[in-house]
Design a protein around this motif. Structure first.
Motif, PDB file in Angstrom:
ATOM      1  N   ALA A  30       0.836  -1.190   0.000  1.00  0.00           N
ATOM      2  CA  ALA A  30       0.000   0.000   0.000  1.00  0.00           C
ATOM      3  C   ALA A  30       0.877   1.248   0.000  1.00  0.00           C
ATOM      4  CB  ALA A  30      -0.923   0.001   1.212  1.00  0.00           C
ATOM      5  N   LEU A  31       0.305   2.348  -0.401  1.00  0.00           N
ATOM      6  CA  LEU A  31       1.056   3.588  -0.522  1.00  0.00           C
ATOM      7  C   LEU A  31       1.643   4.043   0.811  1.00  0.00           C
ATOM      8  CD1 LEU A  31       1.987   6.051  -2.125  1.00  0.00           C
ATOM      9  CD2 LEU A  31      -0.303   7.044  -1.804  1.00  0.00           C
ATOM     10  N   GLY A  32       0.872   3.915   1.886  1.00  0.00           N
ATOM     11  CA  GLY A  32       1.328   4.401   3.188  1.00  0.00           C
ATOM     12  C   GLY A  32       2.648   3.807   3.634  1.00  0.00           C
ATOM     13  N   PRO A  33       2.770   2.482   3.694  1.00  0.00           N
ATOM     14  CA  PRO A  33       4.048   1.885   4.088  1.00  0.00           C
ATOM     15  C   PRO A  33       5.205   2.226   3.160  1.00  0.00           C
ATOM     16  CG  PRO A  33       2.264   0.298   4.296  1.00  0.00           C
ATOM     17  CD  PRO A  33       1.692   1.496   3.600  1.00  0.00           C
ATOM     18  N   VAL A  34       4.927   2.403   1.871  1.00  0.00           N
ATOM     19  CA  VAL A  34       5.983   2.786   0.937  1.00  0.00           C
ATOM     20  C   VAL A  34       6.508   4.177   1.277  1.00  0.00           C
ATOM     21  CG1 VAL A  34       6.417   3.466  -1.463  1.00  0.00           C
ATOM     22  CG2 VAL A  34       5.327   1.275  -0.957  1.00  0.00           C
ATOM     23  N   LEU A  35       5.598   5.119   1.538  1.00  0.00           N
ATOM     24  CA  LEU A  35       6.034   6.460   1.906  1.00  0.00           C
ATOM     25  C   LEU A  35       6.768   6.458   3.243  1.00  0.00           C
ATOM     26  CD1 LEU A  35       2.981   8.665   0.843  1.00  0.00           C
ATOM     27  CD2 LEU A  35       5.072   8.151  -0.433  1.00  0.00           C
ATOM     28  N   ARG A  36       6.282   5.661   4.200  1.00  0.00           N
ATOM     29  CA  ARG A  36       6.946   5.591   5.501  1.00  0.00           C
ATOM     30  C   ARG A  36       8.385   5.102   5.345  1.00  0.00           C
ATOM     31  NH1 ARG A  36       5.754   5.187  10.894  1.00  0.00           N
ATOM     32  NH2 ARG A  36       3.524   5.346  10.482  1.00  0.00           N
TER      33      ARG A  36
ATOM     34  N   SER B  77      16.244   4.418  -0.241  1.00  0.00           N
ATOM     35  CA  SER B  77      15.070   4.416  -1.114  1.00  0.00           C
ATOM     36  C   SER B  77      15.400   5.182  -2.382  1.00  0.00           C
ATOM     37  CB  SER B  77      13.869   5.044  -0.401  1.00  0.00           C
ATOM     38  OG  SER B  77      13.471   4.255   0.701  1.00  0.00           O
ATOM     39  N   LEU B  78      15.317   4.490  -3.502  1.00  0.00           N
ATOM     40  CA  LEU B  78      15.601   5.112  -4.790  1.00  0.00           C
ATOM     41  C   LEU B  78      14.367   5.767  -5.387  1.00  0.00           C
ATOM     42  CD1 LEU B  78      17.443   5.679  -7.227  1.00  0.00           C
ATOM     43  CD2 LEU B  78      16.872   3.395  -8.082  1.00  0.00           C
ATOM     44  N   ALA B  79      13.206   5.127  -5.223  1.00  0.00           N
ATOM     45  CA  ALA B  79      12.012   5.659  -5.876  1.00  0.00           C
ATOM     46  C   ALA B  79      10.750   5.115  -5.232  1.00  0.00           C
ATOM     47  CB  ALA B  79      12.026   5.316  -7.367  1.00  0.00           C
ATOM     48  N   ALA B  80       9.679   5.877  -5.382  1.00  0.00           N
ATOM     49  CA  ALA B  80       8.339   5.434  -4.999  1.00  0.00           C
ATOM     50  C   ALA B  80       7.412   5.674  -6.189  1.00  0.00           C
ATOM     51  CB  ALA B  80       7.837   6.189  -3.774  1.00  0.00           C
ATOM     52  N   VAL B  81       6.619   4.667  -6.496  1.00  0.00           N
ATOM     53  CA  VAL B  81       5.730   4.700  -7.657  1.00  0.00           C
ATOM     54  C   VAL B  81       4.343   4.241  -7.227  1.00  0.00           C
ATOM     55  CG1 VAL B  81       5.303   3.721  -9.954  1.00  0.00           C
ATOM     56  CG2 VAL B  81       7.642   4.160  -9.215  1.00  0.00           C
ATOM     57  N   VAL B  82       3.315   4.948  -7.648  1.00  0.00           N
ATOM     58  CA  VAL B  82       1.960   4.442  -7.471  1.00  0.00           C
ATOM     59  C   VAL B  82       1.605   3.608  -8.689  1.00  0.00           C
ATOM     60  CG1 VAL B  82       1.085   6.179  -5.874  1.00  0.00           C
ATOM     61  CG2 VAL B  82       1.023   6.636  -8.321  1.00  0.00           C
ATOM     62  N   THR B  83       0.808   2.568  -8.458  1.00  0.00           N
ATOM     63  CA  THR B  83       0.608   1.558  -9.495  1.00  0.00           C
ATOM     64  C   THR B  83      -0.642   1.764 -10.344  1.00  0.00           C
ATOM     65  OG1 THR B  83      -0.634   0.135  -7.980  1.00  0.00           O
ATOM     66  CG2 THR B  83       1.773  -0.146  -8.060  1.00  0.00           C
ATOM     67  N   GLY B  84      -1.541   2.642  -9.890  1.00  0.00           N
ATOM     68  CA  GLY B  84      -2.814   2.772 -10.589  1.00  0.00           C
ATOM     69  C   GLY B  84      -3.801   1.684 -10.210  1.00  0.00           C
ATOM     70  N   GLU B  85      -3.446   0.877  -9.224  1.00  0.00           N
ATOM     71  CA  GLU B  85      -4.304  -0.190  -8.735  1.00  0.00           C
ATOM     72  C   GLU B  85      -4.517  -0.017  -7.236  1.00  0.00           C
ATOM     73  OE1 GLU B  85      -2.478  -3.489 -11.894  1.00  0.00           O
ATOM     74  OE2 GLU B  85      -2.125  -3.692  -9.739  1.00  0.00           O
ATOM     75  N   HIS B  86      -5.477  -0.718  -6.694  1.00  0.00           N
ATOM     76  CA  HIS B  86      -5.707  -0.710  -5.255  1.00  0.00           C
ATOM     77  C   HIS B  86      -5.320  -2.055  -4.654  1.00  0.00           C
ATOM     78  CE1 HIS B  86      -8.089   2.910  -6.089  1.00  0.00           C
ATOM     79  NE2 HIS B  86      -7.943   3.190  -4.806  1.00  0.00           N
ATOM     80  N   VAL B  87      -4.905  -2.018  -3.410  1.00  0.00           N
ATOM     81  CA  VAL B  87      -4.677  -3.241  -2.640  1.00  0.00           C
ATOM     82  C   VAL B  87      -5.716  -3.277  -1.527  1.00  0.00           C
ATOM     83  CG1 VAL B  87      -2.222  -3.300  -3.169  1.00  0.00           C
ATOM     84  CG2 VAL B  87      -2.993  -2.131  -1.107  1.00  0.00           C
ATOM     85  N   ILE B  88      -6.097  -4.471  -1.157  1.00  0.00           N
ATOM     86  CA  ILE B  88      -7.119  -4.624  -0.129  1.00  0.00           C
ATOM     87  C   ILE B  88      -6.458  -5.004   1.187  1.00  0.00           C
ATOM     88  CG2 ILE B  88      -9.241  -5.805   0.539  1.00  0.00           C
ATOM     89  CD1 ILE B  88      -9.477  -4.024  -1.950  1.00  0.00           C
ATOM     90  N   ARG B  89      -6.574  -4.136   2.173  1.00  0.00           N
ATOM     91  CA  ARG B  89      -6.162  -4.452   3.530  1.00  0.00           C
ATOM     92  C   ARG B  89      -7.432  -4.418   4.380  1.00  0.00           C
ATOM     93  NH1 ARG B  89      -2.800  -6.095   0.668  1.00  0.00           N
ATOM     94  NH2 ARG B  89      -0.581  -5.522   0.610  1.00  0.00           N
ATOM     95  N   GLU B  90      -7.526  -3.551   5.380  1.00  0.00           N
ATOM     96  CA  GLU B  90      -8.827  -3.408   6.043  1.00  0.00           C
ATOM     97  C   GLU B  90      -9.829  -2.733   5.108  1.00  0.00           C
ATOM     98  OE1 GLU B  90      -5.948  -2.576   7.358  1.00  0.00           O
ATOM     99  OE2 GLU B  90      -5.752  -3.957   9.064  1.00  0.00           O
TER     100      GLU B  90
END
Length: 491
Positions: free
Chosen positions: A127-133, A151-164
């Motif tokens: 998920a985006l949150g842990p990547v930014l952290r 950390s070299l890079a952070a990319v959003v994927t255009g998809e969603h992941v399901i957690r809670e």
């Protein structure tokens, strides 16, 4: 031009039992949100090309670059004291290795790049949150001067992941001296594969401890080297108030780097028993427990290496115990030396350790902010009239009593007040990744697709020891309603 990675892969040349060959899973619409341009240059990469759509596709795992040999590494591990014989990279894929501009071999790994044979029913995504952290904290640790993955890079994927709930998906490109862990050795030890342990140890020595090549007892020396690096690393954590949060053996790096920023956090008010991790219900990895746990992890490494020490089991155990016995002294020496510098003592005298411990005890009793107390001590060392450190204590008289003894001790030091303040400010950061700041950045990105707060926080944390008047608020501890009491694992 096309994006070029000068891969020179060595780990994927090891036997197939060390990893699983697996390609990243393509994502829908990768978008680069952050590139660490200075790190890219250090790695011999072209940052301008990495910022193109082609670069974003590589950094998201949608396209595999030429020369890559993507693998998911195998390892085992003790998780909160319970042994799991097979873990492995369940959501990370090592693209390959490059030699950086200093001649150091570096892994380039994608985290959140899709399922692998080690995913254990997980989706392999992040998920985006842990990547930014991880981006924020790992780069802050680097700026603080603490050995760490980058950390070299952070990319959003255009998809969603399901957690809670459904969350934006993202991929982090992580750079490490290597991703070899204590748990990597445990993977082969539990299978009684001594040949693989030897092969792994030889690889580690060649990569991380080349000075041991050709020595009479290289495997003994390897254990001693890892013990020393881990002792010094954990001392550095404590000196900045860092709590790793999940010091499992699979998160214990053989290279001596800080690795895996899951439920990590920096203390605000000093508390030796501080725990933030939501999964650390018993406080196993509390702030003050970290040296003890590091030694516990190293003991597990020693057990793995015993077959390489010789055929006499009893003698091998004694030799390992002797090597492990160096940990407390190495840690204490590094920790106490660091504490002396933090309070402006640059010579060593009897009574120093007790004096500093009295300060820590008073800080704990008075809920003094860890970072600001030490930083303000530098001001007090430079100007006896400065009382900002005093203001950190609920009972200022507790500071006054300690400060009187501290100033008497400072009078025996050779430095001028200005020299002392400068030296103290060089080891006492003003800016750390405050938990409430990190959380606010994550919420702005996840909820509003707003990365301006993230960019600004990363910018401030890149200069932790410098006064930055325009960003002074970033040094402030949280207000009562801003306090983050728990942090969560990124899986």
């Amino acid at each position: 031009m096309t994006v070029h990675f000068p891969f020179q892969n060595s780990y994927s040349a090891l036997p197939d039992s060390f990893f699983a060959r697996v390609a990243p899973t393509p994502v829908a619409a990768p978008r680069l949100i952050k590139l660490n341009r200075p790190l890219a240059v250090q790695l011999g990469l072209d940052p301008d090309l990495l910022e193109t759509p082609e670069g974003a596709e590589i950094l998201a795992g949608k396209t595999v670059p030429d020369g890559a040999d993507p693998i998911a590494m195998a390892y085992a591990g003790h998780q909160f004291g319970q042994f799991v014989p097979q873990l492995g990279d369940g959501r990370a894929i090592l693209l390959g290795e490059v030699i950086d501009r200093d001649g150091v071999r570096r892994d380039i790994q994608l985290k959140g790049s899709g399922p692998t044979p080690f995913s254990r029913r997980g989706d392999g995504r992040a998920a985006l949150g842990p990547v930014l952290r991880e981006y924020i904290v790992s780069e802050a640790m680097y700026a603080l001067g603490i050995p760490t993955t980058r950390s070299l890079a952070a990319v959003v994927t255009g998809e969603h992941v399901i957690r809670e709930t459904a969350l934006p998906g993202a991929v982090l490109t992580r750079v490490a001296a290597s991703h070899i862990r204590v748990g990597t050795f445990q993977f082969f030890a539990v299978r009684r594969d001594t040949d693989a342990i030897r092969r792994l140890a030889d690889h580690v020595i060649a990569r991380h401890y080349p000075e041991l090549l050709g020595t009479e007892r290289p495997y003994h020396a390897l254990l001693a080297g890892v013990v020393a690096r881990q002792a010094e690393l954990v001392a550095r954590w404590l000196l900045v108030g860092f709590i790793h949060g999940v010091m499992n053996t699979d998160n214990s790096s053989i290279s001596g780097e800080t690795i895996d920023y899951g439920p990590c956090a920096f203390m605000d008010a000093y508390n030796p028993a501080q725990v933030f991790s939501s999964i650390d219900e018993m406080g196993r990895y509390a702030y003050a427990n970290q040296p003890r746990i590091a030694l516990w992890n190293l003991t597990r490494l020693a057990e793995c290496l015993l077959p390489l020490f010789g055929e006499e089991q009893e003698k091998a155990v004694e030799q390992a115990q002797d090597i492990l016995g160096a940990f407390p002294e190495t840690f204490s020496k590094a920790y106490q030396a660091g504490l002396r510098k933090k309070v402006g003592l640059f010579t060593e005298r009897d009574g120093d350790e007790a004096l500093i411990q009295d300060l820590l005890d008073a800080m704990a009793k008075n809920q003094a902010d860890f970072t600001l107390t030490f930083r303000r001590l530098g001001d007090a060392a430079g100007d006896p009239a400065a009382d900002d450190a005093r203001a950190e204590f609920m009972d200022p008289a507790a500071f006054d009593e300690w400060a009187r003894r501290w100033r008497e001790r400072l009078a025996a030091e050779p430095q001028s007040a200005a020299e002392r303040q400068s030296a103290m400010n060089a080891v006492n950061p003003l800016f750390i990744p405050r938990n409430h700041r990190v959380e606010a950045v994550i919420q702005a990105a996840v909820n509003d697709d707003n990365y301006a707060p993230f960019e600004e926080l990363v910018k401030v944390l890149a200069k932790p020891y410098e006064d930055q008047p325009d960003y002074a608020a970033y040094a402030d501890p949280p207000l009562p309603d801003q306090r983050v009491l728990q942090t969560f694992c990124g899986t």
